[in-house]
Scaffold this motif. Structure first.
Motif, PDB file in Angstrom:
ATOM      1  N   ARG A 107       0.820  -1.202   0.000  1.00 38.76           N
ATOM      2  CA  ARG A 107       0.000   0.000   0.000  1.00 38.76           C
ATOM      3  C   ARG A 107       0.859   1.260   0.000  1.00 38.76           C
ATOM      4  NH1 ARG A 107      -5.364  -0.955   2.013  1.00 38.76           N
ATOM      5  NH2 ARG A 107      -5.289   1.119   2.905  1.00 38.76           N
ATOM      6  N   LEU A 108       1.875   1.273  -0.901  1.00 33.99           N
ATOM      7  CA  LEU A 108       2.808   2.390  -0.980  1.00 33.99           C
ATOM      8  C   LEU A 108       3.062   2.824  -2.414  1.00 33.99           C
ATOM      9  CD1 LEU A 108       5.693   1.476   1.505  1.00 33.99           C
ATOM     10  CD2 LEU A 108       4.089   3.363   1.722  1.00 33.99           C
ATOM     11  N   TRP A 109       3.275   4.110  -2.566  1.00 33.41           N
ATOM     12  CA  TRP A 109       3.799   4.671  -3.805  1.00 33.41           C
ATOM     13  C   TRP A 109       5.211   5.124  -3.478  1.00 33.41           C
ATOM     14  CZ3 TRP A 109       2.037  10.092  -5.834  1.00 33.41           C
ATOM     15  CH2 TRP A 109       2.825  10.465  -6.915  1.00 33.41           C
ATOM     16  N   ARG A 110       6.187   4.528  -4.117  1.00 38.84           N
ATOM     17  CA  ARG A 110       7.593   4.863  -3.890  1.00 38.84           C
ATOM     18  C   ARG A 110       8.092   5.729  -5.051  1.00 38.84           C
ATOM     19  NH1 ARG A 110       7.436  -0.690  -2.055  1.00 38.84           N
ATOM     20  NH2 ARG A 110       7.786  -0.701   0.203  1.00 38.84           N
ATOM     21  N   LEU A 111       8.146   7.022  -4.811  1.00 32.85           N
ATOM     22  CA  LEU A 111       8.606   7.960  -5.825  1.00 32.85           C
ATOM     23  C   LEU A 111      10.130   8.023  -5.764  1.00 32.85           C
ATOM     24  CD1 LEU A 111       7.689  10.113  -7.940  1.00 32.85           C
ATOM     25  CD2 LEU A 111       7.908  11.786  -6.089  1.00 32.85           C
ATOM     26  N   PRO A 112      10.803   7.658  -6.857  1.00 29.49           N
ATOM     27  CA  PRO A 112      12.270   7.674  -6.825  1.00 29.49           C
ATOM     28  C   PRO A 112      12.823   9.103  -6.845  1.00 29.49           C
ATOM     29  CG  PRO A 112      11.502   7.031  -9.001  1.00 29.49           C
ATOM     30  CD  PRO A 112      10.286   7.167  -8.128  1.00 29.49           C
ATOM     31  N   ARG A 113      14.010   9.243  -6.362  1.00 30.51           N
ATOM     32  CA  ARG A 113      14.692  10.532  -6.284  1.00 30.51           C
ATOM     33  C   ARG A 113      14.682  11.261  -7.627  1.00 30.51           C
ATOM     34  NH1 ARG A 113      19.358  11.963  -7.988  1.00 30.51           N
ATOM     35  NH2 ARG A 113      20.085   9.873  -8.427  1.00 30.51           N
ATOM     36  N   GLU A 114      14.885  10.522  -8.699  1.00 31.55           N
ATOM     37  CA  GLU A 114      15.001  11.123 -10.029  1.00 31.55           C
ATOM     38  C   GLU A 114      13.717  11.831 -10.475  1.00 31.55           C
ATOM     39  OE1 GLU A 114      15.463   7.687  -9.576  1.00 31.55           O
ATOM     40  OE2 GLU A 114      17.587   7.954  -9.159  1.00 31.55           O
ATOM     41  N   ASN A 118      12.173  17.703  -5.257  1.00 31.67           N
ATOM     42  CA  ASN A 118      13.235  18.052  -4.324  1.00 31.67           C
ATOM     43  C   ASN A 118      14.418  17.084  -4.369  1.00 31.67           C
ATOM     44  OD1 ASN A 118      12.134  15.834  -3.110  1.00 31.67           O
ATOM     45  ND2 ASN A 118      11.442  16.896  -1.273  1.00 31.67           N
ATOM     46  N   ASN A 119      14.407  16.162  -5.345  1.00 35.34           N
ATOM     47  CA  ASN A 119      15.511  15.215  -5.547  1.00 35.34           C
ATOM     48  C   ASN A 119      15.701  14.265  -4.354  1.00 35.34           C
ATOM     49  OD1 ASN A 119      17.294  14.314  -7.518  1.00 35.34           O
ATOM     50  ND2 ASN A 119      19.024  15.343  -6.559  1.00 35.34           N
ATOM     51  N   VAL A 120      14.629  14.018  -3.630  1.00 37.43           N
ATOM     52  CA  VAL A 120      14.653  13.118  -2.478  1.00 37.43           C
ATOM     53  C   VAL A 120      13.586  12.048  -2.694  1.00 37.43           C
ATOM     54  CG1 VAL A 120      14.276  12.950   0.025  1.00 37.43           C
ATOM     55  CG2 VAL A 120      15.422  14.958  -0.929  1.00 37.43           C
ATOM     56  N   PRO A 121      13.931  10.756  -2.554  1.00 36.32           N
ATOM     57  CA  PRO A 121      12.894   9.726  -2.704  1.00 36.32           C
ATOM     58  C   PRO A 121      11.804   9.918  -1.662  1.00 36.32           C
ATOM     59  CG  PRO A 121      14.918   8.776  -1.843  1.00 36.32           C
ATOM     60  CD  PRO A 121      15.216  10.211  -2.164  1.00 36.32           C
ATOM     61  N   HIS A 122      10.601   9.505  -2.028  1.00 36.02           N
ATOM     62  CA  HIS A 122       9.468   9.747  -1.132  1.00 36.02           C
ATOM     63  C   HIS A 122       8.505   8.568  -1.192  1.00 36.02           C
ATOM     64  CE1 HIS A 122       6.559  12.131   1.088  1.00 36.02           C
ATOM     65  NE2 HIS A 122       5.645  11.776   0.213  1.00 36.02           N
ATOM     66  N   GLU A 123       8.003   8.162  -0.045  1.00 36.61           N
ATOM     67  CA  GLU A 123       6.988   7.110   0.018  1.00 36.61           C
ATOM     68  C   GLU A 123       5.665   7.720   0.455  1.00 36.61           C
ATOM     69  OE1 GLU A 123       8.231   3.832   2.463  1.00 36.61           O
ATOM     70  OE2 GLU A 123       9.622   3.116   0.934  1.00 36.61           O
ATOM     71  N   THR A 124       4.627   7.417  -0.316  1.00 35.21           N
ATOM     72  CA  THR A 124       3.283   7.892   0.004  1.00 35.21           C
ATOM     73  C   THR A 124       2.410   6.689   0.332  1.00 35.21           C
ATOM     74  OG1 THR A 124       3.524   9.760  -1.520  1.00 35.21           O
ATOM     75  CG2 THR A 124       1.279   9.148  -0.883  1.00 35.21           C
ATOM     76  N   PRO A 125       1.880   6.624   1.555  1.00 40.98           N
ATOM     77  CA  PRO A 125       0.947   5.546   1.886  1.00 40.98           C
ATOM     78  C   PRO A 125      -0.320   5.676   1.044  1.00 40.98           C
ATOM     79  CG  PRO A 125       1.675   6.703   3.869  1.00 40.98           C
ATOM     80  CD  PRO A 125       2.140   7.503   2.687  1.00 40.98           C
ATOM     81  N   LEU A 126      -0.869   4.560   0.634  1.00 42.63           N
ATOM     82  CA  LEU A 126      -2.056   4.556  -0.219  1.00 42.63           C
ATOM     83  C   LEU A 126      -3.282   4.109   0.569  1.00 42.63           C
ATOM     84  CD1 LEU A 126      -0.446   2.976  -3.403  1.00 42.63           C
ATOM     85  CD2 LEU A 126      -0.944   5.397  -2.976  1.00 42.63           C
ATOM     86  N   SER A 127      -4.331   4.896   0.507  1.00 39.98           N
ATOM     87  CA  SER A 127      -5.591   4.563   1.166  1.00 39.98           C
ATOM     88  C   SER A 127      -6.332   3.509   0.341  1.00 39.98           C
ATOM     89  CB  SER A 127      -6.455   5.823   1.285  1.00 39.98           C
ATOM     90  OG  SER A 127      -6.818   6.274  -0.019  1.00 39.98           O
ATOM     91  N   GLU A 128      -7.398   2.974   0.923  1.00 38.74           N
ATOM     92  CA  GLU A 128      -8.235   2.024   0.184  1.00 38.74           C
ATOM     93  C   GLU A 128      -8.779   2.667  -1.088  1.00 38.74           C
ATOM     94  OE1 GLU A 128      -8.973  -1.220   0.484  1.00 38.74           O
ATOM     95  OE2 GLU A 128      -7.575  -1.348   2.158  1.00 38.74           O
ATOM     96  N   ALA A 129      -9.163   3.937  -0.986  1.00 34.83           N
ATOM     97  CA  ALA A 129      -9.702   4.624  -2.160  1.00 34.83           C
ATOM     98  C   ALA A 129      -8.641   4.764  -3.251  1.00 34.83           C
ATOM     99  CB  ALA A 129     -10.240   5.997  -1.756  1.00 34.83           C
ATOM    100  N   ALA A 130      -7.413   5.054  -2.864  1.00 33.76           N
ATOM    101  CA  ALA A 130      -6.326   5.161  -3.850  1.00 33.76           C
ATOM    102  C   ALA A 130      -6.060   3.805  -4.497  1.00 33.76           C
ATOM    103  CB  ALA A 130      -5.062   5.709  -3.193  1.00 33.76           C
ATOM    104  N   ILE A 131      -6.062   2.757  -3.699  1.00 33.60           N
ATOM    105  CA  ILE A 131      -5.870   1.403  -4.232  1.00 33.60           C
ATOM    106  C   ILE A 131      -6.972   1.098  -5.251  1.00 33.60           C
ATOM    107  CG2 ILE A 131      -5.858  -1.070  -3.656  1.00 33.60           C
ATOM    108  CD1 ILE A 131      -3.370   0.260  -2.592  1.00 33.60           C
ATOM    109  N   ALA A 132      -8.207   1.476  -4.930  1.00 28.74           N
ATOM    110  CA  ALA A 132      -9.327   1.235  -5.835  1.00 28.74           C
ATOM    111  C   ALA A 132      -9.144   1.993  -7.158  1.00 28.74           C
ATOM    112  CB  ALA A 132     -10.645   1.636  -5.168  1.00 28.74           C
ATOM    113  N   VAL A 133      -8.615   3.215  -7.095  1.00 34.65           N
ATOM    114  CA  VAL A 133      -8.353   3.973  -8.327  1.00 34.65           C
ATOM    115  C   VAL A 133      -7.339   3.214  -9.177  1.00 34.65           C
ATOM    116  CG1 VAL A 133      -7.329   6.092  -9.273  1.00 34.65           C
ATOM    117  CG2 VAL A 133      -8.962   6.237  -7.375  1.00 34.65           C
ATOM    118  N   PHE A 134      -6.265   2.750  -8.567  1.00 34.43           N
ATOM    119  CA  PHE A 134      -5.249   1.999  -9.321  1.00 34.43           C
ATOM    120  C   PHE A 134      -5.828   0.723  -9.925  1.00 34.43           C
ATOM    121  CE2 PHE A 134      -2.108   4.309  -6.600  1.00 34.43           C
ATOM    122  CZ  PHE A 134      -1.473   4.966  -7.633  1.00 34.43           C
TER     123      PHE A 134
END
Length: 154
Positions: A107-114, A118-134
């Motif tokens: 349940r994560l979106w892992r945005l790579p640094r590239e 801000n050139n920093v990797p970032h993890e965004t937790p995904l809600s049930e609604a976000a999972i449903a969109v995907f």
């Protein structure tokens, strides 16, 4: 240079003038670093307009209306807007979202640094609604989540 930035402010607004100065400053900094120019014509030039932070945010009724409109719009644009609402992520990061960045089990979106502003990797937790969109998004190609041809993001 000031006359040019004043013209940009008059024709496109003060925020555009500020952005233009920032881009031009970066260009001249690059030219200085390569010894293409001896001095920057924008060195010490103040920002053309005061920086004004946005204070307006959408209320619940406005968000609900946008959500309903996005549902009617469907994929890819509507799904894209829904994910913007659910993640509060930058539009450029969401528009070029790649399937390889999404881990539905964790349940994560892992945005790579590239790809991060801000050139920093970032993890965004995904809600049930976000999972449903995907899960509702069709797989057009194997790279981009929001695409119409599988080879480029929206």
């Amino acid at each position: 240079m000031t006359t040019f930035l004043d013209h940009v402010a008059d024709t496109s607004g003060p925020a555009a003038a500020n952005r233009t100065k920032a881009v031009v400053s970066k260009l001249f900094s690059w030219a200085l670093s390569r010894d293409i120019i001896a001095t920057s014509p924008v060195a010490g030039l103040p920002r053309p307009a005061p920086q004004v932070m946005r204070e307006r945010v959408l209320n619940d009724q406005e968000l609900a209306a946008i959500w309903r409109a996005a549902e009617q719009l469907g994929y890819p644009g509507g799904s894209f807007v829904q994910l913007l609402i659910l993640t509060a992520a930058r539009r450029t990061e969401v528009s070029a979202l790649q399937w390889s960045e999404i881990d539905l089990e964790a349940r994560l979106w892992r945005l790579p640094r590239e790809r991060a502003k801000n050139n920093v990797p970032h993890e965004t937790p995904l809600s049930e609604a976000a999972i449903a969109v995907f899960q509702a998004c069709p797989r057009i190609g194997d790279r981009f989540v929001f695409t119409v041809n599988g080879t480029a993001p929206i």
